[in-house]
Design an enzyme around this catalytic site. Sequence first.
Site, PDB file in Angstrom:
ATOM      1  N   ASP A 271       0.190  -0.741   3.668  1.00 57.49           N
ATOM      2  CA  ASP A 271      -0.703  -1.828   3.915  1.00 57.49           C
ATOM      3  C   ASP A 271      -1.412  -1.761   5.050  1.00 57.49           C
ATOM      4  OD1 ASP A 271      -1.229  -4.622   3.206  1.00 57.49           O
ATOM      5  OD2 ASP A 271       0.800  -5.173   4.027  1.00 57.49           O
TER       6      ASP A 271
ATOM      7  N   ASN B  97      -1.374  -6.966  -7.644  1.00 56.80           N
ATOM      8  CA  ASN B  97      -2.918  -6.685  -7.046  1.00 56.80           C
ATOM      9  C   ASN B  97      -3.847  -7.067  -8.124  1.00 56.80           C
ATOM     10  OD1 ASN B  97      -1.538  -3.745  -5.173  1.00 56.80           O
ATOM     11  ND2 ASN B  97      -1.927  -6.058  -4.360  1.00 56.80           N
TER      12      ASN B  97
HETATM   13  C1  IPE Z   1      -3.843  -1.810   0.937  1.00 59.27           C
HETATM   14  O1  IPE Z   1      -3.886  -2.642   1.873  1.00 59.27           O
HETATM   15  C2  IPE Z   1      -2.981  -1.824  -0.084  1.00 59.27           C
HETATM   16  C3  IPE Z   1      -3.659  -2.061  -1.676  1.00 59.27           C
HETATM   17  C4  IPE Z   1      -3.060  -3.016  -2.378  1.00 59.27           C
HETATM   18  C5  IPE Z   1      -4.360  -0.845  -1.820  1.00 59.27           C
HETATM   19  P1  IPE Z   1      -4.402  -4.212   1.949  1.00 59.27           P
HETATM   20  O2  IPE Z   1      -5.623  -4.299   1.118  1.00 59.27           O
HETATM   21  O3  IPE Z   1      -3.129  -5.155   1.307  1.00 59.27           O
HETATM   22  O4  IPE Z   1      -4.472  -4.643   3.281  1.00 59.27           O
HETATM   23  P2  IPE Z   1      -4.640  -5.929   4.068  1.00 59.27           P
HETATM   24  O5  IPE Z   1      -3.070  -6.508   3.941  1.00 59.27           O
HETATM   25  O6  IPE Z   1      -5.647  -6.901   3.546  1.00 59.27           O
HETATM   26  O7  IPE Z   1      -4.630  -5.634   5.596  1.00 59.27           O
HETATM   27 MG    MG Z   2      -1.640  -6.276   2.308  1.00 61.53          MG
END
Ligand code: IPE
Ligand code: MG
Length: 229
Positions: free
Chosen positions: A2, A50
């Site tokens: 994350d 997601n």
């Molecule tokens: C990466 O981080 C994780 C994925 C879903 C690929 P994020 O995209 O959730 O990063 P933040 O939370 O916006 O910082």
């Molecule tokens: Mg995130």
Amino acid sequence: MDGNGRWANERGLPRIEGHRRGAEAVKRTLKAVQDNGVKIITLYAFSVENWNRPKKEVDALMKLLERFLADQLPVLIKRKIRLRVIGRYQELPERVQDRLRKAEAATKDFTTHTLALALNYGARTEVVDAVKAIAKAAQAGDIDLNALDYDGFRPYLYTSDLPDPDLVIRTSGESRLSNFLLLQAAYAELYITPVLWPDFDETHFKAALADYASRERRYGKTAEQLQAT
Ligand code: IPE
Ligand code: MG
């Protein structure tokens, strides 16, 4: 994994640039995992939730994944790492599925190291899928529901051939599991680091391992009982 978005925001870059740098962190981490004697790692790369992100970001993530799989397959083969996917495979873009199938087939005989990719993964979805499969098996008379216990339930999870995780590392300082391996992580040690995923490197990985090594895992027992064994 994350913090890709925040990493990019802090630099005034588009979110996808954070994801690109996140992919570099994955390569570094895979090497650190192997160099530090850890045999299995599961990366939570894309959750069922997601899909709710802007289409532009989802499309870019899928492209990135496709490219990552293409250029990392020779590395997996060279380092003898088996690739395993957990999640609802069939709902991923055809081109990604294709790459995944190729990589799984090419690495299926490696036994020492495993990279599990959680893709279109959600623990609740996994449990529902398992319950459906169990209901079918019960209807067909293949299992006895009265005798079913967790050991009988386990083989219906996506992770049927993987051990439970000992350690779960969460980057970017968030203190939650976000639908990740909820059953399998029941007794996992949690390690939360403020480091944003694109910055994660071997030093951070080693710090997590050192912290893990200091934990006492009691599995419901008392410290005195453990000392007696
Ligand atoms: C990466 O981080 C994780 C994925 C879903 C690929 P994020 O995209 O959730 O990063 P933040 O939370 O916006 O910082
Ligand atoms: Mg995130």
